[in-house]
Structures are given as C-alpha cells and as structure tokens.
Enzyme design. Structure first.
Site, PDB file in Angstrom:
ATOM      1  N   LYS A  13       0.826  -1.281   0.033  1.00 20.65           N
ATOM      2  CA  LYS A  13       0.036   0.087  -0.160  1.00 20.65           C
ATOM      3  C   LYS A  13       0.901   1.219   0.053  1.00 20.65           C
ATOM      4  O   LYS A  13       0.559   2.088  -0.973  1.00 20.65           O
ATOM      5  CB  LYS A  13      -0.954   0.091   1.250  1.00 20.65           C
ATOM      6  N   ARG A  88      -9.080   2.527   9.355  1.00 20.75           N
ATOM      7  CA  ARG A  88      -8.606   0.895   9.566  1.00 20.75           C
ATOM      8  C   ARG A  88      -9.427   0.186  10.245  1.00 20.75           C
ATOM      9  O   ARG A  88      -9.521  -0.812  10.644  1.00 20.75           O
ATOM     10  CB  ARG A  88      -7.360   1.032  10.379  1.00 20.75           C
ATOM     11  N   ARG A 127      11.907 -10.736   4.497  1.00 22.11           N
ATOM     12  CA  ARG A 127      12.404  -9.452   4.526  1.00 22.11           C
ATOM     13  C   ARG A 127      13.699  -9.373   5.542  1.00 22.11           C
ATOM     14  O   ARG A 127      13.310  -9.605   6.534  1.00 22.11           O
ATOM     15  CB  ARG A 127      11.533  -8.112   4.790  1.00 22.11           C
ATOM     16  N   ARG A 161      13.389  -8.386  11.622  1.00 19.85           N
ATOM     17  CA  ARG A 161      12.481  -7.514  12.593  1.00 19.85           C
ATOM     18  C   ARG A 161      11.461  -8.473  13.140  1.00 19.85           C
ATOM     19  O   ARG A 161      10.905  -9.546  12.662  1.00 19.85           O
ATOM     20  CB  ARG A 161      11.716  -6.298  12.007  1.00 19.85           C
ATOM     21  N   ARG A 172      -1.114 -10.238  12.526  1.00 20.03           N
ATOM     22  CA  ARG A 172      -1.377  -8.811  12.085  1.00 20.03           C
ATOM     23  C   ARG A 172      -2.545  -9.255  11.069  1.00 20.03           C
ATOM     24  O   ARG A 172      -3.335  -8.308  10.779  1.00 20.03           O
ATOM     25  CB  ARG A 172       0.036  -8.205  11.364  1.00 20.03           C
TER      26      ARG A 172
END
Length: 214
Positions: A13, A88, A127, A161, A172
């Site tokens: 996004k 949200r 990542r 992370r 999430r």
C-alpha cells in the site's frame, strides 16, 4: 479525485500510494506521517498519539479521526487526496463518511489491493534489514544478498525484525480480517470498491490501479 487505498499488510500500500498520488497530482495522506508531524510539532493531538504509540498501543479512533479531520481541512486537499492507512476499522470509515458529507464531498474510488495470505507471509517474513542502514533492505527469496546475512551495500549484518516473523505476520493478518476487512464491505455497499491484484512488479500494480480509476 478522492481515493482510499486499502489492503492487508505486505500488499504494498505505501509504495503504491506514493506513486499513485504523484501520478494523479493529489495529496498522499498517511496516518503514520500525520502522527509523526503532530508529535514533532507538539500539538495536543500529537501528544495524545505519542502517549499511546510509546506504550505500544493503537492510537484511539477519536485521535486518529481528529488528525485526519485537520489534514483534510487544509487547502492543498481541494484538488484531491489519497488516503493510506485510514480508515482502519468500520467506526473510522463511518466517521470519514461524515467528515466528507459535512463538506458535501464523497470518495470517488476505493482500491482494494488483494494478495493471498501465503504470499503476504512470504513477502514479509523473507524481508531482511541492515543493522547499519535500515534503508538497505533485502529479501531471502526475491532479492537475496550475495553473501547470506551480509548487506551488499555496506557489509552490515542483516536481520529480521520481530514484526516480520511469521507468527507475528499471521497475527497482523488476523487483526486485518477482523477490523479492516469490514471497511471493504462498507464501501462495497456504496459501489466504490475495485479489487486489484497486488501480485507482480510495482509498475504492474500501479497500471492496474490507474486502469481501475480510469
């Protein structure tokens, strides 16, 4: 043109919002950027947001809505805007409808970036960031470093992370399904939603978004 960009974490996004807003010459409005701006200027909204962010909590709806209301009132939004990260949840969507109605405005389009959950997990969990420079980002599957665990650009250590670990990503996604997905249904009922595949290269997704809004 007034656009809302929505989609699960990992759908790209932020990347698409910046490019789409620039292409359309409208304001890119990110709640994250707004919170940082208000915190830096020490506003009441910023102080309230900072208290919750510092405690690892979500910023309350009333604060988030207040920040958005202040931003939409600025003259530079008259040409249009693209909302990224807001609303949200359903309460925020209903508040946004009210804010726009007060100004006799409405959204022109809601672009729903769609990406299967297994691909979301693969994108985020793969990542790796450089400890010396967080702008140096690699991916174990799509753009791996020449030497595993070592940044090609500066030789720093690459790490994952906590937020990018698979278990966290799945949590999430669960939050997204429970809180944010109903926003899509809300705007679907208004005939505003176009679903766009977020799979592929950045420029490919951008072209799909531009095609969707004509």
């Amino acid at each position: 043109m007034r656009i809302l960009l929505i989609g699960p974490p990992g759908a790209g996004k932020g990347t698409q919002a910046v490019r789409l807003a620039a292409h359309l010459s409208i304001q890119h409005i990110s709640t994250g950027d707004l919170f940082r701006e208000h915190i830096a200027h020490g506003t009441e909204l910023g102080q309230n947001a900072h208290t919750h962010i510092g405690a690892g909590l979500l910023v309350p709806d009333e604060v988030t809505i207040g920040v958005i209301k202040e931003r939409l009132a600025r003259p530079d939004t008259e040409r249009g805007f693209l909302l990224d990260g807001f609303p949200r949840n359903l309460a925020q969507a209903q508040a946004l409808d009210g804010l726009l109605a007060d100004s006799k405005l409405r959204l022109d389009a809601v672009l729903d970036l769609e990406l299967p959950e297994d691909q979301v997990v693969r994108r985020i969990a793969g990542r790796r960031l450089c400890r010396q420079n967080h702008e140096h980002i690699f991916h174990v599957g799509y753009s791996p470093p020449e030497v595993a665990g070592i940044c090609d650009l500066c030789g720093g250590e690459l790490y994952q992370r906590e937020d990018d670990r698979e278990a966290t990503v799945r949590k999430r996604l669960e939050v997204y399904r429970n809180e944010t997905a109903p926003v899509v249904d809300h705007y679907q009922a208004q005939g505003l939603v176009t679903t766009i595949s977020a799979h592929g290269q950045v420029h490919e997704v951008l072209h799909r978004a531009l095609d969707a809004i004509g």
